[in-house]
Design an enzyme around this catalytic site. Structure first.
Site, PDB file in Angstrom:
ATOM      1  N   GLU A 122     -18.349  29.179   6.886  1.00 60.47           N
ATOM      2  CA  GLU A 122     -17.594  28.089   7.532  1.00 60.47           C
ATOM      3  C   GLU A 122     -16.115  28.476   7.590  1.00 60.47           C
ATOM      4  OE1 GLU A 122     -17.060  24.763   4.859  1.00 60.47           O
ATOM      5  OE2 GLU A 122     -16.784  23.329   6.496  1.00 60.47           O
TER       6      GLU A 122
ATOM      7  N   ASN B 102     -17.678  26.264   2.364  1.00 60.22           N
ATOM      8  CA  ASN B 102     -16.488  26.444   1.511  1.00 60.22           C
ATOM      9  C   ASN B 102     -16.568  25.317   0.495  1.00 60.22           C
ATOM     10  OD1 ASN B 102     -13.771  27.982   3.121  1.00 60.22           O
ATOM     11  ND2 ASN B 102     -15.639  27.562   4.249  1.00 60.22           N
TER      12      ASN B 102
ATOM     13  N   ASN C  67     -14.786  20.951  13.358  1.00 63.39           N
ATOM     14  CA  ASN C  67     -15.173  22.036  12.458  1.00 63.39           C
ATOM     15  C   ASN C  67     -16.491  22.567  13.046  1.00 63.39           C
ATOM     16  OD1 ASN C  67     -15.974  23.673  10.367  1.00 63.39           O
ATOM     17  ND2 ASN C  67     -15.482  22.206   8.750  1.00 63.39           N
TER      18      ASN C  67
ATOM     19  N   GLU D 239     -10.755  17.024   5.477  1.00 68.00           N
ATOM     20  CA  GLU D 239     -11.549  17.244   6.703  1.00 68.00           C
ATOM     21  C   GLU D 239     -11.556  15.995   7.577  1.00 68.00           C
ATOM     22  OE1 GLU D 239     -15.074  19.662   6.828  1.00 68.00           O
ATOM     23  OE2 GLU D 239     -14.893  19.994   4.678  1.00 68.00           O
TER      24      GLU D 239
ATOM     25  N   LYS E   1     -19.508  20.002  13.212  1.00 73.25           N
ATOM     26  CA  LYS E   1     -19.885  19.409  11.915  1.00 73.25           C
ATOM     27  C   LYS E   1     -19.886  17.879  11.951  1.00 73.25           C
ATOM     28  CE  LYS E   1     -18.554  19.928   7.007  1.00 73.25           C
ATOM     29  NZ  LYS E   1     -17.620  20.676   6.142  1.00 73.25           N
TER      30      LYS E   1
ATOM     31  N   CYS F 214     -21.812  23.481   5.841  1.00 72.23           N
ATOM     32  CA  CYS F 214     -21.423  23.070   4.485  1.00 72.23           C
ATOM     33  C   CYS F 214     -21.971  21.731   4.036  1.00 72.23           C
ATOM     34  CB  CYS F 214     -19.903  23.123   4.336  1.00 72.23           C
ATOM     35  SG  CYS F 214     -19.423  23.080   2.594  1.00 72.23           S
TER      36      CYS F 214
HETATM   37  N1  CDT Z   1     -16.484  22.328   3.262  1.00 75.15           N
HETATM   38  C1  CDT Z   1     -17.239  21.370   2.728  1.00 75.15           C
HETATM   39  O1  CDT Z   1     -17.916  20.619   3.420  1.00 75.15           O
HETATM   40  N2  CDT Z   1     -17.201  21.258   1.360  1.00 75.15           N
HETATM   41  C2  CDT Z   1     -17.859  20.215   0.659  1.00 75.15           C
HETATM   42  C3  CDT Z   1     -17.074  19.848  -0.531  1.00 75.15           C
HETATM   43  C4  CDT Z   1     -17.182  18.430  -0.809  1.00 75.15           C
HETATM   44  S1  CDT Z   1     -16.045  17.887  -2.041  1.00 75.15           S
HETATM   45  C5  CDT Z   1     -15.060  16.786  -1.165  1.00 75.15           C
HETATM   46  C6  CDT Z   1     -19.264  20.572   0.227  1.00 75.15           C
HETATM   47  O2  CDT Z   1     -20.167  19.752   0.422  1.00 75.15           O
HETATM   48  O3  CDT Z   1     -19.486  21.616  -0.344  1.00 75.15           O
END
Ligand code: CDT
Length: 285
Positions: free
Chosen positions: A19, A169, A82, A118, A99, A144
């Site tokens: 991502e 990420n 995204n 985000e 996303k 993600c």
């Molecule tokens: N990039 C991404 O979607 N990361 C989220 C972190 C969530 S914590 C606010 C994940 O689900 O891994």
């Protein structure tokens, strides 16, 4: 590009990048200058900086999934998503996913060790979850946080998906709950992927942008999960690392024709009833 060459040499036909692979994970920063925010976005794909990757993919005959921040103008209005794309081995973009499950918050949290903005910098994706026929497979994309939602996998599963690909990420620390350690975060990550794979009898390929980025640690855990829900390949480091695995697409048949034969066993006519009982409003069919 070096890793694409390495993947090709290892026999890969299709490569999955993470991502937001082209930039730092900028939602961790509070920014008020829109020009600064937009400096992390791609206005065209391929653009001047990314065209060499596409040219190399065409030369090698290797397709890829790539995540990036997309800035687009539609009907005279700017939109930011995204996004991930699915690129065929002749370098044509054949699929795009924006996303849907955007995590985090949109307001500044000055006391948090880092932000997860985000919801501030991206709009919710407006193109749903789709599948594409590519690489002799039915391929679906998500990004993600989508992996934590069974709806993501089931909507793709209902379209016959054989391989779900995603980049992620994931900060190794929960900014809202510092007590949630890395081990639990890794457990939830794998739990979600393995359940999604098993319950839809699909391969799942999940790729981390991990290690320390701008002083912030993101967890690793890139894995390939088979349609039984078992992890068959896993990275060992937090560095640039290539994982090559031969995914037998016929392995998706057994589950799709037995336990998860949706046409025979799924009970959609009762789900509305359950929704009525629980007060959860079911989406219109
Ligand atoms: N990039 C991404 O979607 N990361 C989220 C972190 C969530 S914590 C606010 C994940 O689900 O891994």
């Amino acid at each position: 590009m070096a890793m694409l060459r390495e993947a090709h040499a290892g026999g890969a036909q299709f490569v999955v990048f993470p991502e937001l692979a082209l930039t730092t994970f900028f939602p961790r920063y509070w920014m008020t200058d829109q020009n600064e925010v937009d400096s992390f976005f791609e206005r065209e794909m391929p653009g001047p900086e990314t065209r060499p990757l596409f040219d190399l993919a065409r030369e090698l005959g290797v397709g890829f999934y790539l995540g990036y921040a997309e800035l687009t103008q539609e009907k005279g209005e700017l939109h930011r998503y995204n996004t991930s794309i699915l690129v065929e081995s002749d370098a044509r973009i054949i699929g795009r996913y924006r996303k849907i499950h955007l995590p985090g918050h949109s307001e500044h949290l000055p006391d948090a060790p880092f932000q997860h903005l985000e919801k501030r910098y991206f709009e919710v994706g407006n193109e749903g979850f789709k599948v594409w026929r590519a690489f002799d497979a039915v391929v679906g994309m998500c990004i993600c946080n989508d992996r934590r939602w069974p709806e993501t996998f089931r909507v793709l599963g209902l379209q016959g998906v054989e391989m779900v690909v995603l980049g992620f990420n994931t900060p190794s620390v929960n900014a809202q709950n510092g007590g949630e350690g890395l081990a639990k975060r890794m457990f939830h990550h794998k739990l979600s992927l393995q359940a999604g794979a098993y319950q839809n009898s699909t391969w799942v390929v999940a790729v981390a942008k991990c290690g320390v980025e701008d002083g912030h640690h993101c967890m690793a855990g890139s894995v390939i999960v088979d349609p039984d829900g078992e992890i068959v390949a896993e990275t060992k480091t937090e560095d640039d690392e290539l994982l090559v695995y031969d995914c037998d697409l016929d392995a998706t048949r057994f589950g799709k024709e037995t336990m998860f034969d949706f046409a025979r066993h799924r009970r959609i006519e009762h789900y509305g009833l359950i929704a009525a009982q629980t007060g959860v409003v079911a989406p219109k069919a």
